[in-house]
Design a protein around this motif. Structure first.
Motif, short mmCIF file in Angstrom:
data_model
loop_
_atom_site.label_atom_id
_atom_site.label_comp_id
_atom_site.label_asym_id
_atom_site.label_seq_id
_atom_site.Cartn_x
_atom_site.Cartn_y
_atom_site.Cartn_z
N GLU A 1228 0.84 -1.19 0.00
CA GLU A 1228 0.00 0.00 0.00
C GLU A 1228 0.89 1.25 0.00
O GLU A 1228 1.88 1.32 0.73
CB GLU A 1228 -0.89 0.00 1.24
CG GLU A 1228 -1.90 -1.13 1.22
CD GLU A 1228 -2.74 -1.12 2.48
OE1 GLU A 1228 -2.30 -0.49 3.47
OE2 GLU A 1228 -3.83 -1.71 2.49
N ILE A 1229 0.52 2.23 -0.81
CA ILE A 1229 1.26 3.50 -0.84
C ILE A 1229 0.28 4.64 -0.56
O ILE A 1229 -0.93 4.50 -0.74
CB ILE A 1229 1.97 3.73 -2.19
CG1 ILE A 1229 0.93 3.86 -3.31
CG2 ILE A 1229 2.96 2.66 -2.49
CD1 ILE A 1229 1.50 4.34 -4.60
N ILE A 1230 0.82 5.74 -0.07
CA ILE A 1230 0.01 6.93 0.23
C ILE A 1230 0.61 8.10 -0.55
O ILE A 1230 1.82 8.37 -0.45
CB ILE A 1230 -0.01 7.24 1.72
CG1 ILE A 1230 -0.77 6.14 2.46
CG2 ILE A 1230 -0.65 8.59 1.99
CD1 ILE A 1230 -0.82 6.33 3.96
N VAL A 1231 -0.23 8.79 -1.32
CA VAL A 1231 0.20 9.96 -2.10
C VAL A 1231 -0.48 11.20 -1.51
O VAL A 1231 -1.70 11.20 -1.32
CB VAL A 1231 -0.15 9.81 -3.59
CG1 VAL A 1231 0.36 11.02 -4.35
CG2 VAL A 1231 0.43 8.54 -4.15
N PHE A 1232 0.32 12.25 -1.23
CA PHE A 1232 -0.21 13.50 -0.66
C PHE A 1232 -0.46 14.53 -1.77
O PHE A 1232 0.09 14.41 -2.88
CB PHE A 1232 0.77 14.08 0.37
CG PHE A 1232 0.83 13.27 1.64
CD1 PHE A 1232 0.00 13.58 2.70
CD2 PHE A 1232 1.69 12.20 1.77
CE1 PHE A 1232 0.05 12.85 3.86
CE2 PHE A 1232 1.75 11.47 2.92
CZ PHE A 1232 0.92 11.78 3.99
N SER A 1233 -1.23 15.56 -1.44
CA SER A 1233 -1.54 16.59 -2.44
C SER A 1233 -0.31 17.36 -2.88
O SER A 1233 -0.28 17.95 -3.95
CB SER A 1233 -2.58 17.57 -1.87
OG SER A 1233 -2.04 18.20 -0.73
N CYS A 1234 0.74 17.37 -2.05
CA CYS A 1234 1.97 18.06 -2.43
C CYS A 1234 2.77 17.26 -3.45
O CYS A 1234 3.79 17.75 -3.98
CB CYS A 1234 2.82 18.33 -1.20
SG CYS A 1234 3.16 16.85 -0.23
N GLY A 1235 2.37 16.00 -3.73
CA GLY A 1235 3.07 15.20 -4.72
C GLY A 1235 4.06 14.22 -4.14
O GLY A 1235 4.64 13.42 -4.88
N HIS A 1236 4.29 14.23 -2.82
CA HIS A 1236 5.22 13.29 -2.22
C HIS A 1236 4.54 11.94 -2.00
O HIS A 1236 3.34 11.87 -1.66
CB HIS A 1236 5.76 13.84 -0.89
CG HIS A 1236 6.59 15.06 -1.06
ND1 HIS A 1236 6.40 16.24 -0.35
CD2 HIS A 1236 7.63 15.32 -1.90
CE1 HIS A 1236 7.28 17.13 -0.72
NE2 HIS A 1236 8.04 16.61 -1.67
N LEU A 1237 5.32 10.88 -2.11
CA LEU A 1237 4.79 9.52 -2.08
C LEU A 1237 5.47 8.74 -0.96
O LEU A 1237 6.68 8.92 -0.73
CB LEU A 1237 5.05 8.87 -3.45
CG LEU A 1237 4.65 7.43 -3.72
CD1 LEU A 1237 4.25 7.29 -5.17
CD2 LEU A 1237 5.79 6.48 -3.42
N TYR A 1238 4.71 7.86 -0.25
CA TYR A 1238 5.24 7.09 0.86
C TYR A 1238 4.69 5.67 0.82
O TYR A 1238 3.53 5.45 0.39
CB TYR A 1238 4.87 7.72 2.21
CG TYR A 1238 5.39 9.11 2.44
CD1 TYR A 1238 6.64 9.32 3.02
CD2 TYR A 1238 4.66 10.22 2.05
CE1 TYR A 1238 7.12 10.59 3.21
CE2 TYR A 1238 5.14 11.49 2.24
CZ TYR A 1238 6.38 11.67 2.83
OH TYR A 1238 6.87 12.95 3.03
N HIS A 1239 5.50 4.74 1.33
CA HIS A 1239 4.95 3.43 1.66
C HIS A 1239 4.11 3.55 2.91
O HIS A 1239 4.47 4.27 3.85
CB HIS A 1239 6.08 2.41 1.90
CG HIS A 1239 6.81 2.04 0.64
ND1 HIS A 1239 8.14 2.34 0.44
CD2 HIS A 1239 6.38 1.41 -0.49
CE1 HIS A 1239 8.52 1.92 -0.75
NE2 HIS A 1239 7.48 1.36 -1.35
N TYR A 1240 2.99 2.83 2.90
CA TYR A 1240 2.12 2.86 4.08
C TYR A 1240 2.87 2.40 5.33
O TYR A 1240 2.76 2.99 6.40
CB TYR A 1240 0.89 1.99 3.81
CG TYR A 1240 0.01 1.82 5.03
CD1 TYR A 1240 -0.72 2.89 5.54
CD2 TYR A 1240 -0.09 0.58 5.68
CE1 TYR A 1240 -1.52 2.73 6.65
CE2 TYR A 1240 -0.89 0.42 6.79
CZ TYR A 1240 -1.61 1.51 7.27
OH TYR A 1240 -2.39 1.37 8.37
#
Length: 1375
Positions: A1228-1240
């Motif tokens: 699962e990944i999480i994408v923020f409105s600022c464009g940065h991406l993270y692993h859950y």
């Protein structure tokens, strides 16, 4: 060059060669290239400082005034010079302004004709080309565009022509020139980079240097240092090289060393410090200093004994296109001479003082900088105090460095070389500056002081010439040349000023308009004569003014008059104290003939008497009433102090004896006489100065002898004894006695003076006592004066006690009512200064009581501590009755009085309390509150008059502020109820206010009292306070019915004007009563049930409808319309509390309307329906607007929340691995409105480290954005509070191929929240709708409908609703 015969001033420049075509440079820092030998500047900058010669750069922000020379403390601004301001020269000048700054023409400009002719001739005959560079030393050298160097001697003769056209074709134009200090060698730099050295004695070419700097770059500067074997050059690439000339075994060579590389930061200008012949041994010369300037910094380095950087100085911001300028000058500072480097770029000139200490420490001290209004393109020293600047507007400015004052500004006639620079077109040497033009050469030098004055004289600017000459005389002039010995300076300049004064006078007489208005001629000489007088007095040459100048001015009558009138201001200011006899005679005649007698008097009293014709002056003064001048002439000229007094007494004596009134002129004369006597007795001269010390006693005795004469010199039959004292007493008794009092103050241990004092007192008593010619005030003044004298501890006067008794009888005569106040005041003043010791107090008190002198009685009672009797004095004195309250309060409240004394006063006050209350009830009440709270009941019983009691109690019980606001009176409730009863009788309009503010009455008793006197409004208020609303309503309704019946009766009587006025008054009373009832019903309805409300409102409505029906039949349309409006008002107010159906039903059941026609109640029904329709429309419109706003806001929020997110990169910002770490894993990944991406999992681990509890409550925040804003990502509450980069975060599952997600059938959450931009938009939306919340209004509407109320909408209380806008639950996505 200093001996050049034709040196004049103009600036020019060679405009054919632009040497500053260099590329854009990097301003960040200087980059010094690495070379093997010699060492570069970069290595020098990085090496450690020598311990033997430490360098200290002082704080550049602090101006060290201790190190400046004496003239550098001048703070004149650049605008302080008036020399170039035509308005300054034209203004009227009656006196000389010594602070005005005049500089005149400072620079002398000359065309070097011989050199200019040779330049043109060489261009024509040998094709030398146009001039490109010039330098001046013992010779003048001009370089040309075809490579030639023309060498001229100081007589402008061509000595050498160096170089050939072939050389010029190979090397290009001459771009730089330099001559060594003994004029034996010349260095020429060329546009193509070569450098040649010439022997100026033989004209031989000694060296041709082609490898000193990188090829292909032009030579910008080449300059010798003080060492003839050492020179420096600067090329167009921005590099600087040192050239060392050697001669070994007859072979000449040149070694080049790079001092500064132009690879990044180009140097545009260099200037070695070259000492003049007088300072060749200066210790600073051992360092061979070199200043270098780039476009961003200044560098000062030392070439000897080893290469070293002494200073770097960055520029402030300036025009990028402006170029730097450098100039050295040796300047005297604090008895030592040190070099100052002037440098500029743009509009600011900086000055650095370089000093070498004995310890080897070098100080570089920043001096005060010079700010100009435009860019500077040339900078030169012309001497140690003066600079010559050329700005980008082609204006030459001469500036005095210590004062920073611009001495002169000249416009240039020829364009300068290049757009912003004229490095090789300007050369300065030995106080002269040479400028090179396109076909000519010009020289500028400072004019000597005589030339500067003569320039102004040629232009007929005589006033400016005198001002300039005076500045030379006083040593305040700037850029002075030619004045040598300071001892002889003033004499030489003074002689020149005398010449100018004669020229100015001749010019004024010559230029005087021969015909026209006299005012024009007078103005002409007013601009001249005061200047002549002023400078004659400044030069201390009064003889010149009174003899030669005056003899010339006398030829013109207008000039003569202006001259004589101009003398007044100088005489009055004591600048001119002696006039020659002819001028004094002319002065008297002129002032007398022109009626200027006041001016003449002012002059006479300031002049030396020996220059006056005393007989003539006395005659003129007496004829024209110039008494001050006459007294001065008699006193100073003849030491006669008595004769002028006799003359003045002869004038004012007869009218005073005859009892006639004095004219204004005689009053002035009498006042002057009093002042004159006062001055003589005090040892002062009149009107100015002091009497000579050896004459002071003699004059005082003479004046006393004169005053105490029994008879005047010309004895008349009707004359009384002591005429002079008698005259002064009649003229102004008080002032004459004041003069004597001041004189007697000085009598100490002087037997003669004390005898005169006793004699004068005896005469005064003899003249004034028992004399009906003097008023009581005058006699009292005499005895007041005597009492003061007798009260002194060192008193020696003797006065018969019987005389005081006699005066007492005279002042206290009870039969004489005239001047009662005046006689009492005089006696009081006499007692206050100590006269009481002269009287028998019992007899005085008896006489004062008979004469009704209450203030005298008070004075005596005060001494005897009979304070209670003083109260009787105040009560009997009609003028001071009002002050009794302050007196009683002060006596009872202030310390210093015994308890027995205070008690006697209290008893006296209580005895007269009715009289005091009658006098002022308010002040009496204050007095009681402060001092008689325990005696209130006794005081009330004393007041028999109810009206008086009412006024007293009203003041006593009124609300107060301050420290007496909480004073409690005994039996306070009884007092308030008594006042309530009195208010019902005497002040019904104040009754309601009293009931509302007072809390000290019993409710039942108050109701009975108001009912007793039929005050219905007050009764209703009390009943409402009691809780009996219906009782209060009944009372008010009864009042309304009474007023309506009166109105009906008036309507029946007709339409007379009087009746109409009565009807209008009754209508206003009806409206007031109705408003009272409506307000009562409004206040009470909230606490009553529906049936109780109807009991209140329906009787009121019935009453109004019944009266409306009665009036309608009387044909009184106006009254009917008013009652109709009032009835509608009742209906509108009812509708908030009574349902509309109930109101309509009640109206239809009313017998008045029920049996009538529909038309009779049509108005009522239609009015109610209109109100209903209005409220319904308002409600629908409001609901529609709210729904529209809510839909619009939600639609925009939904669109903002559901937009797609685009990741900036394909890796996690925490673990920095790609979001697909393994091909077979589904992360699962999480994408923020600022464009940065993270692993859950990565984000979850970070959150657990921060103490975030469970996943269900987790609100993710972008870790990277929160960290960059000063903190780590926090919880949702932190995020909401901080408003940091917020989340519209989306969590998806990474899959290893497209079809895998669908096959597995997993569910993935997509979480949506507002980011910061969206939250800001939402806040903006909310702020657009200020005021009550729409939802609160809707809630209120529903509440109103549930309660079946139909009144106007009331806004809900803020904060009662709790509304949260939720977008939607997280959607489920089927994989």
């Amino acid at each position: 060059m200093s001996e050049s015969p034709d040196a004049r001033s103009l600036l020019s420049a060679s405009s054919q060669l632009n040497l500053m075509e260099i590329d854009a440079i990097d301003d960040k820092e200087f980059d010094i290239p690495q070379v093997d030998t010699p060492p570069t500047l970069e290595s020098i900058l990085n090496e450690l400082e020598d311990e033997e010669e430490p360098f200290v750069l002082e704080d550049t922000c602090v101006l060290n005034t201790d190190n400046m020379d004496a003239h550098s403390c001048d703070t004149s601004s650049l605008a302080s010079s008036d020399s170039g301001d035509p308005a300054h020269l034209k203004r009227k000048r009656r006196t000389v302004d010594l602070n005005a700054t005049v500089h005149g023409s400072v620079l002398r400009h000359s065309l070097l004709k011989g050199i200019s002719a040779q330049i043109v001739s060489a261009a024509d005959k040998v094709d030398a080309g146009l001039p490109t560079a010039i330098t001046v030393a013992g010779v003048i050298v001009v370089g040309t565009s075809h490579g030639l160097a023309l060498v001229f001697d100081t007589n402008q003769a061509l000595r050498l022509c160096l170089g050939t056209k072939a050389t010029g074709a190979e090397f290009g134009a001459v771009s730089a020139l330099s001559v060594n200090h003994d004029c034996s060698r010349l260095l020429c730099g060329f546009a193509k980079g070569q450098i040649t050295m010439w022997d100026l004695a033989s004209g031989k070419l000694l060296r041709t240097i082609t490898d000193a700097h990188p090829p292909g770059t032009a030579v910008l500067h080449v300059k010798f240092t003080d060492d003839p074997t050492l020179a420096v050059c600067n090329d167009s690439g921005g590099s600087v090289f040192e050239l060392a000339f050697r001669r070994v075994m007859g072979m000449r060579s040149c070694d080049s060393r790079c001092l500064f590389s132009g690879s990044k930061g180009e140097v545009c200008c260099i200037e070695p410090l070259r000492a003049p012949p007088d300072f060749r041994d200066h210790p600073i010369t051992h360092y061979s200093l070199l200043a270098m300037a780039s476009l961003t910094k200044i560098l000062v380095i030392g070439l000897k004994p080893s290469l070293k950087v002494w200073m770097t100085f960055p520029y402030s911001k300036s025009d990028p296109s402006s170029v730097p300028q450098l100039a050295w000058q040796f300047v005297p500072v604090q008895k030592t001479v040190n070099p100052i480097l002037a440098f500029c770029k743009g509009d600011t000139v900086h000055f650095l003082l370089v000093k070498k200490e004995d310890t080897g420490t070098i100080h570089v001290i920043k001096q005060k900088q010079l700010q100009l209004s435009c860019d500077i393109i040339s900078l030169s020293w012309i001497n140690s105090r003066t600079l010559v600047l050329v700005d980008s507007h082609e204006k030459l400015q001469v500036v005095d460095r210590p004062s920073q004052e611009v001495l002169e500004t000249l416009d240039l006639e020829q364009a300068l070389v290049g757009e912003k620079a004229c490095y090789q077109s300007v050369s300065s040497y030995a106080g002269q500056i040479v400028y090179l033009g396109t076909k000519s050469a010009h020289i500028m030098a400072l004019r000597n002081w005589r030339e500067r004055i003569d320039c102004l004289l040629k232009q007929e600017h005589f006033v400016e010439a005198l001002s300039l000459a005076w500045s030379f005389h006083e040593g305040t002039a700037k850029a002075v040349v030619g004045l040598g010995d300071p001892m002889k300076k003033k004499g030489v300049v003074g002689d020149k000023m005398v010449e100018i004064l004669f020229q100015f006078a001749e010019h004024a007489l010559k230029k005087c308009p021969e015909q026209g208005k006299i005012q024009v001629m007078e103005q002409h000489f007013h601009d001249v004569v005061p200047v002549l007088v002023d400078y004659c007095l400044l030069l201390k040459r009064a003889d010149l003014m009174f003899n030669q100048l005056y003899d010339r001015l006398v030829e013109n009558s207008v000039a003569k008059g202006v001259f004589l009138e101009a003398l007044e201001s100088y005489i009055v200011a004591d600048r001119l104290g002696h006039l020659t006899t002819p001028i004094m005679r002319d002065l008297l005649a002129h002032y007398h003939s022109n009626g200027m007698m006041d001016s003449l008097e002012r002059c006479i009293v300031h002049l030396d008497v020996t220059s006056l014709d005393i007989q003539q002056v006395v005659q003129v003064c007496w004829e024209n009433q110039l008494y001050d001048a006459m007294l001065y002439v008699f006193n100073s000229g003849m030491n006669d102090y008595i004769t002028p007094m006799e003359k003045l007494f002869a004038v004012i004596g007869p009218p005073l004896r005859e009892g006639r009134g004095l004219t204004d002129e005689e009053v002035v004369m009498g006042n002057k006489l009093l002042v004159y006597i006062s001055c003589c007795l005090a040892g002062r001269a009149y009107p100015l100065g002091d009497i000579p010390e050896d004459l002071v006693v003699q004059v005082k005795n003479q004046v006393f002898e004169f005053l105490i004469r029994r008879h005047s010199a010309d004895l008349l039959e009707e004359e009384e004894l002591f005429p002079f004292i008698r005259t002064l007493l009649h003229f102004d008794t008080r002032e004459f006695l004041n003069v004597l009092a001041m004189t007697f103050e000085d009598f100490k241990n002087d037997k003669q003076a004390l005898e005169y004092q006793q004699r004068v007192v005896d005469i005064l008593l003899q003249v004034m006592v028992d004399n009906p010619d003097f008023t009581p005030s005058q006699v009292g003044g005499l005895f007041t004066f005597l009492a003061r004298q007798l009260a002194k501890p060192d008193n020696t006067l003797f006065v018969n006690r019987k005389l005081f008794d006699q005066v007492l009888e005279f002042l206290c005569c009870p039969d004489d009512d005239s001047r009662h106040t005046e006689r009492q005041q005089v006696l009081l003043e006499l007692l206050q200064v100590g006269g009481v010791v002269q009287f028998n107090e019992e007899r005085l008190l008896t006489l004062a009581e008979k004469a009704n002198f209450y203030q005298i009685c008070e004075f005596l009672y005060e001494k005897q501590h009979l304070y209670d009797r003083i109260i009787d004095c105040y009560l009997r004195d009609p003028l001071r009755k009002g002050e009794i309250f302050s007196y009683i309060h002060n006596l009872l409240s202030m310390p210093g009085y015994s308890a027995e004394e205070k008690q006697t006063v209290k008893v006296k006050v209580l005895q007269h309390i009715q009289e005091l209350v009658t006098l002022d009830p308010s002040k009496s009440a204050d007095l009681v509150l402060f001092n008689f709270t325990e005696e209130v009941q006794q005081i009330i019983s004393e007041l028999q008059d109810d009206q008086l009691l009412f006024r007293f109690l009203s003041c006593l019980l009124e609300p107060r502020e301050g420290h007496i606001s909480g004073t409690m009176l005994p039996r306070q409730r009884d007092l308030h109820e008594l006042l309530l009863d009195l208010l019902c009788r005497f002040g019904p309009q104040q009754l309601l206010g009293f009931l509302q503010t007072s809390q000290h009455y019993r409710l039942e008793e108050a109701i009975q009292t108001t009912q007793k006197y039929h005050h219905n409004e007050a009764t209703a208020y009390l009943l409402e306070m009691k809780g009996d609303v219906h009782g209060a309503f009944a009372v008010l309704l009864e009042t309304l019915k009474e007023k309506l019946s009166v109105l009906t009766a008036e309507s029946e009587r007709g339409d007379d004007r009087g009746e109409q006025r009565d009807r209008e008054h009754t209508l206003s009373r009806v409206k007031g009563s109705l408003n009272d009832i409506i307000e009562l019903c409004h206040r009470s309805s909230d606490n009553l049930d529906q049936q109780q409300r109807e009991v209140l409102w329906f009787p009121l409505l019935e009453t109004m409808m019944a009266s409306q029906k009665l009036v309608k039949g009387l044909n009184d349309e106006h009254t009917f319309e008013v009652l109709k409006e009032l009835t509608m008002k009742v209906l509108n107010c009812m509708s908030s509390f009574i349902p509309l159906p109930a109101i309509i039903q009640r109206i239809l059941q009313d017998p008045v309307y029920g049996r009538g026609k529909l038309a009779e109640i049509q108005g009522l029904i239609l009015g109610m329906l209109d109100t209903f329709n209005y409220e319904q429309t308002l409600l629908e419109t409001t609901t529609s607007l709210l729904n529209h706003d809510l839909h619009w806001s939600l639609a925009h929020l939904r669109a903002a929340v559901t937009r797609g997110l685009h990741p900036r990169q394909d890796h996690c910002n925490i673990c920095l691995q790609q979001y697909k770490r393994r091909q077979d894993s589904a992360e699962e990944i999480i994408v923020f409105s600022c464009g940065h991406l993270y692993h859950y999992q990565c984000l979850q681990q970070k959150a657990c480290g921060g103490g975030v509890p469970s996943e269900l409550n987790q609100r993710w925040s972008c870790y990277k954005c929160s960290s960059s804003q000063g903190g780590r990502g926090g919880t949702a509450t932190e995020l909401k509070r901080g408003r940091t980069t917020s989340l519209a975060q989306t969590r998806v599952t990474s899959v290893h191929h497209d079809g895998g997600a669908e096959a597995n059938g997993k569910k993935v959450y997509v979480e949506a929240m507002l980011d910061s931009q969206q939250e800001q938009s939402w806040d903006q939306l909310r702020s657009m709708y200020r005021g009550p919340s729409r939802l609160s209004i809707l809630a209120e509407l529903s509440q109103c409908q549930s309660n079946e109320k139909t009144g106007l909408l009331m806004p809900a209380q803020p904060g009662t609703e709790s509304f949260q806008l939720k977008l939607s639950p997280p959607p489920l996505i089927e994989e």
